[in-house]
Design a protein around this motif. Structure first.
Motif, PDB file in Angstrom:
ATOM      1  N   PHE A 115       0.808  -1.218   0.000  1.00 30.29           N
ATOM      2  CA  PHE A 115       0.000   0.000   0.000  1.00 30.29           C
ATOM      3  C   PHE A 115       0.842   1.270   0.000  1.00 30.29           C
ATOM      4  N   LEU A 116       2.161   1.103  -0.156  1.00 31.68           N
ATOM      5  CA  LEU A 116       3.076   2.237  -0.281  1.00 31.68           C
ATOM      6  C   LEU A 116       2.945   3.212   0.898  1.00 31.68           C
ATOM      7  N   VAL A 117       2.874   2.658   2.077  1.00 32.85           N
ATOM      8  CA  VAL A 117       2.845   3.476   3.291  1.00 32.85           C
ATOM      9  C   VAL A 117       4.297   3.717   3.716  1.00 32.85           C
ATOM     10  N   PRO A 118       4.719   4.965   3.843  1.00 33.61           N
ATOM     11  CA  PRO A 118       6.126   5.245   4.150  1.00 33.61           C
ATOM     12  C   PRO A 118       6.626   4.609   5.448  1.00 33.61           C
ATOM     13  N   GLN A 119       5.781   4.642   6.500  1.00 30.78           N
ATOM     14  CA  GLN A 119       6.205   4.073   7.778  1.00 30.78           C
ATOM     15  C   GLN A 119       5.044   3.343   8.455  1.00 30.78           C
ATOM     16  N   VAL A 120       5.351   2.162   8.972  1.00 36.40           N
ATOM     17  CA  VAL A 120       4.349   1.386   9.702  1.00 36.40           C
ATOM     18  C   VAL A 120       5.009   0.803  10.946  1.00 36.40           C
ATOM     19  N   ALA A 121       4.313   0.877  12.055  1.00 36.42           N
ATOM     20  CA  ALA A 121       4.783   0.263  13.303  1.00 36.42           C
ATOM     21  C   ALA A 121       3.624  -0.486  13.939  1.00 36.42           C
ATOM     22  N   ILE A 122       3.945  -1.506  14.706  1.00 39.14           N
ATOM     23  CA  ILE A 122       2.911  -2.292  15.365  1.00 39.14           C
ATOM     24  C   ILE A 122       3.397  -2.735  16.737  1.00 39.14           C
ATOM     25  N   LYS A 123       2.476  -2.684  17.683  1.00 41.44           N
ATOM     26  CA  LYS A 123       2.737  -3.199  19.029  1.00 41.44           C
ATOM     27  C   LYS A 123       1.570  -4.096  19.428  1.00 41.44           C
ATOM     28  N   VAL A 124       1.896  -5.188  20.104  1.00 43.76           N
ATOM     29  CA  VAL A 124       0.888  -6.126  20.581  1.00 43.76           C
ATOM     30  C   VAL A 124       1.194  -6.437  22.043  1.00 43.76           C
ATOM     31  N   TRP A 125       0.197  -6.365  22.897  1.00 43.43           N
ATOM     32  CA  TRP A 125       0.400  -6.676  24.309  1.00 43.43           C
ATOM     33  C   TRP A 125      -0.533  -7.803  24.748  1.00 43.43           C
ATOM     34  N   ASP A 126      -0.397  -8.217  25.982  1.00 42.74           N
ATOM     35  CA  ASP A 126      -1.152  -9.376  26.490  1.00 42.74           C
ATOM     36  C   ASP A 126      -0.877 -10.622  25.641  1.00 42.74           C
ATOM     37  N   CYS A 127       0.381 -10.741  25.195  1.00 45.37           N
ATOM     38  CA  CYS A 127       0.770 -11.906  24.396  1.00 45.37           C
ATOM     39  C   CYS A 127       1.086 -13.094  25.306  1.00 45.37           C
ATOM     40  N   ASP A 128       1.118 -14.255  24.706  1.00 43.03           N
ATOM     41  CA  ASP A 128       1.589 -15.446  25.398  1.00 43.03           C
ATOM     42  C   ASP A 128       3.052 -15.231  25.794  1.00 43.03           C
ATOM     43  N   ALA A 129       3.451 -15.859  26.879  1.00 43.21           N
ATOM     44  CA  ALA A 129       4.814 -15.697  27.393  1.00 43.21           C
ATOM     45  C   ALA A 129       5.867 -16.064  26.347  1.00 43.21           C
ATOM     46  N   ALA A 130       5.535 -16.931  25.419  1.00 39.52           N
ATOM     47  CA  ALA A 130       6.490 -17.356  24.390  1.00 39.52           C
ATOM     48  C   ALA A 130       6.911 -16.209  23.480  1.00 39.52           C
ATOM     49  N   TYR A 131       6.105 -15.138  23.439  1.00 41.32           N
ATOM     50  CA  TYR A 131       6.402 -14.016  22.538  1.00 41.32           C
ATOM     51  C   TYR A 131       6.769 -12.745  23.311  1.00 41.32           C
ATOM     52  N   ALA A 132       6.926 -12.856  24.615  1.00 44.88           N
ATOM     53  CA  ALA A 132       7.127 -11.672  25.463  1.00 44.88           C
ATOM     54  C   ALA A 132       8.412 -10.928  25.141  1.00 44.88           C
ATOM     55  N   ASN A 133       9.413 -11.605  24.602  1.00 44.74           N
ATOM     56  CA  ASN A 133      10.693 -10.957  24.329  1.00 44.74           C
ATOM     57  C   ASN A 133      10.789 -10.355  22.927  1.00 44.74           C
ATOM     58  N   GLU A 134       9.741 -10.504  22.142  1.00 36.77           N
ATOM     59  CA  GLU A 134       9.752  -9.920  20.801  1.00 36.77           C
ATOM     60  C   GLU A 134       9.630  -8.395  20.895  1.00 36.77           C
ATOM     61  N   ALA A 135      10.254  -7.699  19.961  1.00 37.95           N
ATOM     62  CA  ALA A 135      10.257  -6.228  19.987  1.00 37.95           C
ATOM     63  C   ALA A 135       8.848  -5.658  19.924  1.00 37.95           C
ATOM     64  N   TYR A 136       7.977  -6.279  19.180  1.00 39.30           N
ATOM     65  CA  TYR A 136       6.612  -5.766  19.048  1.00 39.30           C
ATOM     66  C   TYR A 136       5.777  -5.967  20.307  1.00 39.30           C
ATOM     67  N   ALA A 137       6.285  -6.782  21.257  1.00 38.43           N
ATOM     68  CA  ALA A 137       5.543  -7.027  22.498  1.00 38.43           C
ATOM     69  C   ALA A 137       6.062  -6.168  23.647  1.00 38.43           C
ATOM     70  N   GLN A 138       6.955  -5.251  23.356  1.00 38.24           N
ATOM     71  CA  GLN A 138       7.579  -4.452  24.407  1.00 38.24           C
ATOM     72  C   GLN A 138       7.391  -2.958  24.141  1.00 38.24           C
ATOM     73  N   ASN A 139       7.600  -2.182  25.224  1.00 36.91           N
ATOM     74  CA  ASN A 139       7.630  -0.711  25.164  1.00 36.91           C
ATOM     75  C   ASN A 139       6.303  -0.059  24.811  1.00 36.91           C
ATOM     76  N   ALA A 140       5.208  -0.717  25.130  1.00 34.45           N
ATOM     77  CA  ALA A 140       3.898  -0.071  25.014  1.00 34.45           C
ATOM     78  C   ALA A 140       3.457   0.323  26.417  1.00 34.45           C
ATOM     79  N   SER A 141       3.495   1.621  26.704  1.00 34.97           N
ATOM     80  CA  SER A 141       3.157   2.100  28.040  1.00 34.97           C
ATOM     81  C   SER A 141       1.662   1.971  28.307  1.00 34.97           C
ATOM     82  N   GLU A 142       1.288   2.122  29.578  1.00 36.98           N
ATOM     83  CA  GLU A 142      -0.128   2.056  29.933  1.00 36.98           C
ATOM     84  C   GLU A 142      -0.925   3.171  29.251  1.00 36.98           C
TER      85      GLU A 142
END
Length: 229
Positions: A115-142
């Motif tokens: 879709f030719l979007v210049p920048q895209v970011a994604i964060k996911v929280w409340d993940c299973d513990a197996a994915y807790a160390n992934e970058a997208y599962a971190q640094n999302a503040s309350e």
């Protein structure tokens, strides 16, 4: 004299003439010579033109306007077809990604590419513990999580200093922004947020349609359910 006096007191108006001609369709059949004698001002200059020529010009203008409308319909139809094809390819990418761990990265990268979007970011929280160390599962503040949950629909508009822009590789280039909450159900709290950004202030604006972004949210949310505990 009375009739002359009455005529002077009640002169014939343009509306009277217009009504008479409208209600007497055979008038010009009985006075056909008048049609060739009527001279009107051309809309494209100061010269006088015949009634037939003026009518022909009006007809040409109507045809030209209809042609423009048809071309607009064709153009919009083509754009919609292209968008639908890209959405299908993006969805196919979600379905063929076997490793759930790679899904958020695939979602973001395909949005940028297809879709030719210049920048895209994604964060996911409340993940299973197996994915807790992934970058997208971190640094999302309350506060960021609360922002995502507060959005009942995708936000599109000027980046007015959203903290979530800090997730982007170049936050200073995020002039217009789209915030797409990810949730398992319409009324449920958000468990993630997609951020789309562009240096073009009109790429994501407040008056744009969000149907497409809502579909992106639904598909991405369904795919990312595989990450949740």
């Amino acid at each position: 004299m009375n009739s002359i006096h009455q005529a002077a007191m009640n002169p014939i108006t343009e509306d009277d003439i217009a009504n008479y001609l409208a209600n007497t369709p055979d008038f010009f059949e009985r006075h056909a010579q008048l049609l060739s004698q009527v001279q009107l001002t051309s809309p494209h200059g100061t010269r006088a033109v015949s009634l037939q020529e003026r009518q022909a010009g009006m007809l040409r203008d109507k045809i030209k306007a209809l042609e423009h409308r048809v071309m607009d319909m064709v153009r919009h139809g083509t754009e919609n077809e292209v968008t639908a094809d890209r959405l299908q390819r993006w969805t196919r990418g979600l379905l063929t990604t076997r490793d759930a761990r790679a899904l958020p990265i695939r979602i973001a990268s395909d949005l940028e590419t297809l879709f030719l979007v210049p920048q895209v970011a994604i964060k996911v929280w409340d993940c299973d513990a197996a994915y807790a160390n992934e970058a997208y599962a971190q640094n999302a503040s309350e506060d960021m999580k609360a922002l995502a949950t507060s959005l009942t629909a995708p936000y599109c508009g000027v980046n007015s200093g959203f903290d979530v822009a800090g997730w982007l590789a170049e936050p200073q280039a995020a002039v217009s922004i789209a915030l797409i909450p990810l949730r398992p159900e319409p009324e449920a709290p958000a468990f993630g947020l997609l951020v789309l950004a562009s240096p073009d202030p009109q790429r994501f604006h407040a008056d744009m349609g969000i149907d497409f972004l809502e579909r992106i949210a639904e598909l991405a949310s369904a795919a990312l359910s595989r990450l949740r505990s």
